[in-house]
Design an enzyme around this catalytic site. Structure first.
Site, PDB file in Angstrom:
ATOM      1  N   GLY A 192       2.446   6.641  12.961  1.00  0.00           N
ATOM      2  CA  GLY A 192       3.105   5.180  12.949  1.00  0.00           C
ATOM      3  C   GLY A 192       4.146   5.065  11.685  1.00  0.00           C
ATOM      4  O   GLY A 192       4.021   5.657  10.695  1.00  0.00           O
ATOM      5  N   GLN A 225       8.945   0.578   5.622  1.00  0.00           N
ATOM      6  CA  GLN A 225       8.335   1.623   4.881  1.00  0.00           C
ATOM      7  C   GLN A 225       9.596   2.593   4.439  1.00  0.00           C
ATOM      8  O   GLN A 225       9.390   3.375   3.520  1.00  0.00           O
ATOM      9  CB  GLN A 225       7.264   2.225   5.611  1.00  0.00           C
ATOM     10  CG  GLN A 225       6.148   1.655   5.767  1.00  0.00           C
ATOM     11  CD  GLN A 225       5.038   2.531   6.394  1.00  0.00           C
ATOM     12  OE1 GLN A 225       4.858   2.411   7.775  1.00  0.00           O
ATOM     13  NE2 GLN A 225       4.206   3.032   5.746  1.00  0.00           N
ATOM     14  N   CYS A 237      -2.178   5.394   5.054  1.00  0.00           N
ATOM     15  CA  CYS A 237      -1.115   4.692   4.908  1.00  0.00           C
ATOM     16  C   CYS A 237       0.033   5.591   4.161  1.00  0.00           C
ATOM     17  O   CYS A 237      -0.125   6.125   2.958  1.00  0.00           O
ATOM     18  CB  CYS A 237      -0.984   3.314   4.389  1.00  0.00           C
ATOM     19  SG  CYS A 237       0.697   2.342   4.367  1.00  0.00           S
ATOM     20  N   LEU A 238       1.254   5.706   5.065  1.00  0.00           N
ATOM     21  CA  LEU A 238       2.258   6.721   4.206  1.00  0.00           C
ATOM     22  C   LEU A 238       2.788   6.214   2.919  1.00  0.00           C
ATOM     23  O   LEU A 238       3.252   6.862   2.269  1.00  0.00           O
ATOM     24  CB  LEU A 238       3.333   7.094   5.242  1.00  0.00           C
ATOM     25  CG  LEU A 238       2.801   7.799   6.810  1.00  0.00           C
ATOM     26  CD1 LEU A 238       3.888   7.960   7.394  1.00  0.00           C
ATOM     27  CD2 LEU A 238       2.153   9.180   6.394  1.00  0.00           C
ATOM     28  N   HIS A 289      -1.785  -2.168  12.308  1.00  0.00           N
ATOM     29  CA  HIS A 289      -1.591  -1.729  11.097  1.00  0.00           C
ATOM     30  C   HIS A 289      -0.014  -1.891  10.871  1.00  0.00           C
ATOM     31  O   HIS A 289       0.352  -2.494   9.839  1.00  0.00           O
ATOM     32  CB  HIS A 289      -2.002  -0.128  10.878  1.00  0.00           C
ATOM     33  CG  HIS A 289      -1.559   0.392   9.569  1.00  0.00           C
ATOM     34  ND1 HIS A 289      -2.319   0.670   8.692  1.00  0.00           N
ATOM     35  CD2 HIS A 289      -0.488   0.703   9.012  1.00  0.00           C
ATOM     36  CE1 HIS A 289      -1.867   1.240   7.528  1.00  0.00           C
ATOM     37  NE2 HIS A 289      -0.588   1.491   7.922  1.00  0.00           N
ATOM     38  N   GLU A 290       1.009  -1.549  11.923  1.00  0.00           N
ATOM     39  CA  GLU A 290       2.250  -1.558  11.646  1.00  0.00           C
ATOM     40  C   GLU A 290       2.629  -2.961  11.803  1.00  0.00           C
ATOM     41  O   GLU A 290       3.550  -3.292  11.009  1.00  0.00           O
ATOM     42  CB  GLU A 290       2.791  -0.642  12.813  1.00  0.00           C
ATOM     43  CG  GLU A 290       2.483   0.799  12.777  1.00  0.00           C
ATOM     44  CD  GLU A 290       2.664   1.548  11.530  1.00  0.00           C
ATOM     45  OE1 GLU A 290       3.496   0.949  10.749  1.00  0.00           O
ATOM     46  OE2 GLU A 290       1.843   2.546  11.304  1.00  0.00           O
ATOM     47  N   HIS A 323       2.480  -4.578   8.485  1.00  0.00           N
ATOM     48  CA  HIS A 323       3.645  -4.075   7.629  1.00  0.00           C
ATOM     49  C   HIS A 323       4.764  -5.002   7.543  1.00  0.00           C
ATOM     50  O   HIS A 323       5.241  -5.222   6.643  1.00  0.00           O
ATOM     51  CB  HIS A 323       3.940  -2.832   7.814  1.00  0.00           C
ATOM     52  CG  HIS A 323       3.273  -1.567   7.093  1.00  0.00           C
ATOM     53  ND1 HIS A 323       3.164  -1.344   5.743  1.00  0.00           N
ATOM     54  CD2 HIS A 323       2.800  -0.592   7.578  1.00  0.00           C
ATOM     55  CE1 HIS A 323       2.549  -0.137   5.279  1.00  0.00           C
ATOM     56  NE2 HIS A 323       2.207   0.279   6.572  1.00  0.00           N
TER      57      HIS A 323
HETATM   58  O1  K1U Z   1       1.865   2.802   8.831  1.00  0.00           O
HETATM   59  C1  K1U Z   1       1.740   3.898   8.083  1.00  0.00           C
HETATM   60  O2  K1U Z   1       1.716   4.185   7.069  1.00  0.00           O
HETATM   61  C2  K1U Z   1       1.513   5.214   9.012  1.00  0.00           C
HETATM   62  C3  K1U Z   1      -0.164   5.521   9.049  1.00  0.00           C
HETATM   63  C4  K1U Z   1      -0.614   4.805  10.534  1.00  0.00           C
HETATM   64  C5  K1U Z   1      -2.016   4.755  10.569  1.00  0.00           C
HETATM   65  C6  K1U Z   1      -3.043   5.812  10.460  1.00  0.00           C
HETATM   66  C7  K1U Z   1      -4.163   5.461  10.648  1.00  0.00           C
HETATM   67  C8  K1U Z   1      -4.652   4.168  10.915  1.00  0.00           C
HETATM   68  C9  K1U Z   1      -4.015   3.234  11.194  1.00  0.00           C
HETATM   69  C10 K1U Z   1      -2.604   3.257  10.988  1.00  0.00           C
HETATM   70  C11 K1U Z   1      -0.258   7.029   9.256  1.00  0.00           C
HETATM   71  O3  K1U Z   1       0.309   7.676   9.955  1.00  0.00           O
HETATM   72  S1  K1U Z   1      -1.226   7.728   8.020  1.00  0.00           S
HETATM   73  C12 K1U Z   1      -1.399   9.663   8.449  1.00  0.00           C
HETATM   74  C13 K1U Z   1      -2.258   9.711   9.409  1.00  0.00           C
HETATM   75  O4  K1U Z   1      -2.911   8.809  10.096  1.00  0.00           O
HETATM   76  C14 K1U Z   1      -2.217  10.801  10.481  1.00  0.00           C
HETATM   77  C15 K1U Z   1      -1.489  12.104   9.709  1.00  0.00           C
HETATM   78  C16 K1U Z   1      -1.197  13.375  10.213  1.00  0.00           C
HETATM   79  C17 K1U Z   1      -1.893  13.422  11.455  1.00  0.00           C
HETATM   80  C18 K1U Z   1      -2.723  12.479  11.997  1.00  0.00           C
HETATM   81  C19 K1U Z   1      -2.757  11.165  11.397  1.00  0.00           C
HETATM   82 ZN    ZN Z   2       0.931   1.865   6.734  1.00  0.00          ZN
END
Ligand code: K1U
Ligand code: ZN
Length: 174
Positions: free
Chosen positions: A46, A51, A95-96, A137-138, A141
């Protein structure tokens, strides 16, 4: 399509409340494309526009975690939760914008989301499982809320301090 740099903690833009878009035009669609490219490159499941430093109410998601499955990108403009289940679910979130930090967050297990799609049409989507966790989560944000805001003050302060220190050291001359 362009991969944009992802803003990380403690950048103050992450605490801003994003503004709605007036509608979905070619400029918004181009932004959705850059957001998807950036999300897949990260990789993530996401991404909110804030971001990449753009505080508008835009989100992209692809919550299919199987790398062999075909991509299933979803674009949301001005998403809002119009219903949330009483049942809760717990998930270890990341979270990225807060790289390498993961912790358990409890949220409603299911939500119904109203939004404008890529064509500007109003849609409602019932979300459950990882999709429900991720869209909440998004949308957080878009309201300047990070998943670490659900943790204890002690844990949150430790994380913020660690990132602030890393940022200071980045700026220090060698
Ligand atoms: O919003 C963001 O920072 C993105 C975030 C979204 C998210 C992940 C987990 C739970 C709630 C929201 C991410 O994508 S973190 C990376 C991640 O979860 C992932 C990365 C590679 C493969 C699979 C998952
Ligand atoms: Zn996030």
């Amino acid at each position: 399509m362009t991969i944009r740099p992802i803003v990380t903690l403690p950048d103050p833009v992450l605490k801003t409340v994003s503004k709605p878009v007036a509608g979905v035009d070619d400029e918004v669609r181009a932004l959705f494309d850059d957001m998807l490219e950036t999300m897949y490159d990260a990789p993530g499941i996401g991404l909110a526009a804030v971001q990449i430093g753009i505080p508008r109410r835009l989100v992209v998601l692809d919550a299919v975690r199987d790398e062999d499955a075909p991509r299933n990108p979803i674009c949301f403009a001005n998403p809002e939760i119009v219903w949330a289940s009483e049942e809760l679910s717990e998930y270890e979130e990341g979270c990225l914008s807060i790289p390498e930090v993961y912790d358990m967050v409890t949220r409603p297990a299911e939500v119904k989301v109203r939004f404008l799609d890529r064509d500007g049409a109003e849609q409602e989507m019932h979300c459950s499982g990882l999709l429900a966790t991720c869209i909440q989560h998004e949308i957080d944000h878009l309201n300047g809320v990070l998943f670490i805001d659900y943790l204890s003050r002690l844990k949150r302060d430790r994380i913020v301090k660690k990132f602030a220190k890393a940022k200071r050291q980045e700026k220090e001359p060698v």
